[in-house]
Design a protein around this motif. Structure first.
Motif, PDB file in Angstrom:
ATOM      1  N   SER A  11      -5.277  10.082  -6.888  1.00 28.47           N
ATOM      2  CA  SER A  11      -4.555  11.356  -6.874  1.00 28.47           C
ATOM      3  C   SER A  11      -5.521  12.508  -7.104  1.00 28.47           C
ATOM      4  N   ARG A  12      -5.139  13.667  -6.593  1.00 29.94           N
ATOM      5  CA  ARG A  12      -5.951  14.858  -6.828  1.00 29.94           C
ATOM      6  C   ARG A  12      -5.877  15.269  -8.305  1.00 29.94           C
ATOM      7  N   VAL A  33       0.861  -1.176   0.000  1.00 29.84           N
ATOM      8  CA  VAL A  33       0.000   0.000   0.000  1.00 29.84           C
ATOM      9  C   VAL A  33       0.903   1.232   0.000  1.00 29.84           C
ATOM     10  N   GLY A  34       0.791   2.019  -1.071  1.00 27.96           N
ATOM     11  CA  GLY A  34       1.587   3.234  -1.183  1.00 27.96           C
ATOM     12  C   GLY A  34       0.897   4.392  -0.477  1.00 27.96           C
ATOM     13  N   VAL A  35       1.589   5.000   0.467  1.00 27.71           N
ATOM     14  CA  VAL A  35       0.997   6.034   1.307  1.00 27.71           C
ATOM     15  C   VAL A  35       1.839   7.292   1.233  1.00 27.71           C
ATOM     16  N   ASP A  36       1.162   8.417   1.151  1.00 28.93           N
ATOM     17  CA  ASP A  36       1.807   9.721   1.201  1.00 28.93           C
ATOM     18  C   ASP A  36       1.230  10.470   2.402  1.00 28.93           C
ATOM     19  N   GLY A  37       1.639  11.699   2.593  1.00 24.82           N
ATOM     20  CA  GLY A  37       1.166  12.458   3.742  1.00 24.82           C
ATOM     21  C   GLY A  37      -0.123  13.194   3.498  1.00 24.82           C
ATOM     22  N   ASP A  38      -1.073  12.579   2.773  1.00 23.88           N
ATOM     23  CA  ASP A  38      -2.333  13.259   2.512  1.00 23.88           C
ATOM     24  C   ASP A  38      -3.387  12.818   3.517  1.00 23.88           C
ATOM     25  N   ARG A  78       0.438  13.260   9.485  1.00 27.08           N
ATOM     26  CA  ARG A  78      -0.424  12.248   8.863  1.00 27.08           C
ATOM     27  C   ARG A  78       0.361  11.001   8.468  1.00 27.08           C
ATOM     28  N   LEU A  79       1.543  11.210   7.892  1.00 23.84           N
ATOM     29  CA  LEU A  79       2.353  10.078   7.478  1.00 23.84           C
ATOM     30  C   LEU A  79       2.801   9.260   8.684  1.00 23.84           C
TER      31      LEU A  79
END
Length: 885
Positions: A339-340, A251-256, A295-296
């Protein structure tokens, strides 16, 4: 199926004596009868003779539940005051002391009162299970961490009390307590769940027909997943093919904002598909504000609680790096968030999901829709702009405009654009993509306004100038983006190099450390560079007493000591920033190797400083080589102790063998002479009787010397030897020695060389005389019959030497240093194969106590041995010298 898998499955189903079993009563909502069913099961166990205690049971005023509870033994609750409110919690220590076979603990997901040992009740249950105590407990499905988002979406209520899914998965038995929604609503209206006022509020807010049906489905799915796991385990125990675990989920996670939602969804997918899973964050150097970093970090901590692996990679391309990592870990499924919809992503190839779909071959790509983010409460923390970086873009544009205006008279128009490109590159290298793009746009406008005809206007007359400006804008954007990307890569490499250097530096320091103190000193020197943290290392003396081995002082409050004790006993971090006793100021990390505690690492941030998760993870990584170094030091100490024990046993055996011979020989001779005198008496001629008595006296003196040697060696070894110094003439020492050994020296040709002008010695006369007697007796024993024995005394400016030479067998040069060891009795040595081997060792101790030394050389005319006693000379007293003259 291989035999190892079947063996693992059989072992997993066997009861473990050192750990209790967990039975969970699962329900879809409050009021379905979980606590009632748990109490009924407890009564059944009590009738079968099982000892049990009620740790905590919440009846909520229900008469049937209180009636069942009344017949069970209960442990009183602990009461504590918090902000004026009296709170009651389970007495965990009391349960551990009582140690019943079974404990009842209601409401598994409950949050403990502030100041408790653990933040959550499920952590208390884990400690009970570790102590070998079985636990019955209850929980509602909405408290599962992985279902938190789904429950919020169904009910509109954010559940604050959650527990990791792995707690439920470790349960030995899961019992689903089910009740149709209509019956539950009827119980609620009849006041059998809550009091009437609470019941009406619950029906309006949470207990609706739709909500209860959806929660019931979640509870059944959870129970079905547990049943599926049990079925797979049963197949493996039979040695038959079970549902195979294939691949891995990434699972790829970013700080969103959807990071935690992604993690929960990944946990559920991995559980249903029986896949191991990892959270992967690719750090491409992009700037993260404080909210994004938080968040991350929360997503990473959530993944660890749910049983996932946390991986951080550093690379410029996120999609390419995820695909490469999936190939390395043989992953079959990649889960990312939507993605946004930004314009630049549409222009340059789409978002992360689009690039994964385009480039990944053979991978299943799942994209979680981000529409649910609208239901999430927005953070009240405003997004802060990096004003300094954007101000730098404006200043750089102004400076570039001034410089271009200054050189515009000597440079052609196309060359002036290079000045603005240089400004864009400077901003990109110093900041990031955003300020670089701002600088490129401002440079585009300044170039058009100042240098494109007509000047001081944004209008463009010539068509070729339009193309020039567009190319300029494109080149500025591309060069700025490229320079910013290179800067991010450089920063990522620097971070990686720093972490690698930390590990390498500590490993290098620990490699050179040979004992425990050296290991701790190396660790302290390495961690001393972390100015924002206080670091210490403690050791436990086995009686709950802590000893500070390195680092600053530690003020142990009640919470600090409790957290340190818990971390030491359980081998898990405790204290600040953890779920166990977090009220203190220190974070305690036990250094364990092979399930044995070696030391306790304590970390405390300085006043006004933060203990970042990066530092916490780095310390956790550094603790592994530190623990291994401590284990290596302990092993070295154990080996040294074993070696010393072996040498001690060898010395003891030599002492027993030597003493048994050297003491029994004179005793046997004395006993034989005395028996002869007693048996024959006057019948023995007078000369013979005298000879027997003299022989008895000689053997008694010999025995006395052996015993005196043992006592002298004991005093020397324990430092109890006292020096009563006085001025004495060397001639007196020599004369007394020859007189005491006249019987031993009678068969030999003894000669002395004693100059008349020898200086006086300031020594303990009796000790030096005894040392000289031991040397002379040793020489006499190994001299041949009628052999020569020479005693020579000489003096230099700073020392006086007693030299004793014989014509015996001599001592090989390789063994000369060993003859002063205790119990050395080599066959070719100066004491041959007889004797205790203490004589020369005592000589060395006595002479050494005076600051002197003993040397060994060749004997008379190159034969035999010469042993010399070297004693330091003191300033001669005037009065004694005049009297001597």
């Amino acid at each position: 199926m291989n035999s190892n898998s079947r063996a693992d499955a059989l072992l997993a189903n066997l009861p473990r004596d050192d750990r209790g079993r967990l039975k969970v009563f699962l329900g879809a909502a409050p009021g379905v009868g979980k606590t009632f069913a748990m109490l009924q099961a407890a009564h059944t166990q009590m009738r079968q003779g099982v000892s049990l205690l009620v740790g905590v049971v919440e009846t909520h005023g229900r008469a049937e539940t209180e009636a069942l509870l009344g017949g069970l033994p209960q442990l009183p609750m602990l009461r504590s005051e918090y902000r004026g409110v009296m709170l009651e919690e389970m007495d965990l220590d009391g349960l551990l002391r009582a140690k019943p076979k079974l404990v009842l603990v209601d409401e598994l997901a409950h949050s403990n009162a502030p100041g408790s040992r653990h933040a959550k009740r499920w952590q208390d249950i884990q400690e009970l299970l570790s102590a070998g105590i079985d636990v019955y407990t209850t929980v509602n499905v909405q408290h599962l961490e992985s279902l938190n988002d789904q429950v919020r979406g169904i009910t509109g209520v954010q559940v604050r009390e959650t527990l990791p899914d792995w707690v439920l998965q470790e349960a030995y038995e899961l019992v689903l307590i089910d009740l149709p929604p209509r019956e539950l609503l009827e119980r609620l209206r009849d006041g059998k769940v809550y009091v009437p006022e609470q019941a009406r509020a619950a029906i309006d807010a949470f207990f609706t027909q739709t909500n209860l049906t959806a929660l019931r489905e979640l509870a059944m799915q959870t129970a079905a997943a547990q049943v599926d796991n049990d079925l797979a385990l049963g197949y493996r125990q039979l040695g038959q093919a079970a549902p195979a675990v294939r691949g891995r989920l990434l699972v790829g996670v970013d700080g969103d904002a959807q990071a935690e939602r992604l993690v929960r969804h990944a946990s559920r997918v991995a559980q249903r598909r029986h896949l191991p899973w990892s959270l992967v964050h690719v750090d491409n150097g992009r700037f993260f504000d404080e909210l994004a970093r938080t968040r991350l970090q929360n997503a990473q901590q959530l993944a660890e609680r749910l049983g996932g692996e946390v991986v951080v990679l550093r690379a410029p391309e996120v999609a390419k790096t995820l695909i490469q990592h999936a190939a390395e870990r043989r992953a079959s499924l990649v889960l990312v968030g939507q993605s946004r919809p930004l314009l630049r992503r549409r222009l340059f190839g789409g978002g992360l999901a689009a690039r994964l779909l385009r480039n990944a071959h053979g991978l299943e790509i799942n994209v979680l829709d981000s529409e649910a983010r609208a239901d999430q409460p927005r953070s009240s923390t405003p997004r802060t702009l990096r004003w300094f970086d954007y101000l730098l873009a404006v200043v750089a544009t102004v400076c570039a405009s001034a410089l271009a205006w200054a050189v515009s008279s000597v440079l052609a128009l196309p060359n002036i654009s290079l000045v603005f490109l240089a400004a864009v590159l400077l901003v990109a290298v110093r900041s990031s993509v955003g300020p670089a793009m701002v600088c490129s746009v401002l440079s585009f406008l300044a170039y058009d306004f100042l240098f494109i005809p007509p000047n001081f206007s944004l209008t463009i007359q010539r068509e070729e100038d339009v193309l020039t400006l567009l190319f300029f804008l494109l080149m500025a954007a591309l060069t700025g983006n490229l320079a910013a990307r290179q800067r991010r890569q450089l920063q990522a490499l620097r971070d990686t190099q720093q972490e690698t250097s930390e590990l390498l530096d500590l490993s290098r320091r620990l490699t050179a450390a040979t004992d425990r103190q050296a290991v701790l000193s190396a660790a302290q020197q390495h961690l001393a560079g972390w100015r924002e943290l206080q670091v210490c290392v403690l050791d436990n003396d086995g009686q709950q007493g802590w000893k500070l081995e390195t680092g600053g002082s530690v003020e142990f409050s009640e919470f600090e000591r409790a957290a340190a004790d818990w971390a030491w006993q359980h081998g898990q971090p405790a204290g600040k920033g953890t779920g166990t006793l977090p009220s203190g100021d220190w974070w305690w990390l036990p250094l364990w190797v092979d399930d044995a505690p070696l030391a306790l690492l304590g970390v405390k941030p300085n006043e006004g400083e933060a203990f970042s998760p990066q530092r916490r993870r780095l310390l956790t990584a550094l603790s592994q080589p530190l623990g291994q170094a401590l284990a290596r030091a302990r092993l070295a100490e154990d080996l040294e102790a074993a070696r010393l024990h072996g040498e001690t046993e060898q010395l003891r055996s030599a002492l027993l063998a030597s003493v048994s011979h050297d003491l029994r020989t004179p005793l046997t001779a004395m006993r034989g002479s005395i028996d002869s005198l007693l048996a024959l008496g006057e019948a023995i001629p007078l000369d013979d009787r005298r000879e027997l008595l003299e022989g008895t006296r000689d053997e008694a003196e010999r025995l006395d010397r052996y015993i005196q040697n043992l006592l002298d060696m004991t005093r020397l070894g324990h430092g109890a030897l006292k020096l009563a110094r006085d001025w004495v003439s060397p001639g007196d020492i020599v004369g007394s020695t020859l007189n005491r050994l006249r019987a031993v020296l009678a068969p030999l040709q003894v000669s002395t060389d004693l100059p008349a002008d020898l200086p006086l010695l300031y020594v303990h006369a009796a000790l030096i005389e005894q040392a000289l007697i031991n040397v002379v007796e040793n020489a006499a024993r190994f001299s041949p019959a009628h052999g020569r024995l020479q005693m020579q005394v000489s003096a230099t400016d700073d020392e006086l030497v007693f030299a004793v030479s014989d014509e015996g067998p001599g001592i090989p040069e390789a063994e000369r240093a060993k003859i002063f060891d205790m119990f050395y009795t080599a066959a070719r040595g100066d004491r041959g194969g007889q004797g205790t081997g203490l004589g020369l060792a005592i000589c060395q101790g006595m002479v050494g106590a005076h600051g002197g030394r003993i040397s060994v050389g060749e004997g008379i005319e190159g034969r035999g041995t010469c042993i010399s006693l070297h004693l330091p000379l003191q300033a001669q007293p005037q009065a004694e010298m005049e009297q001597a003259v």
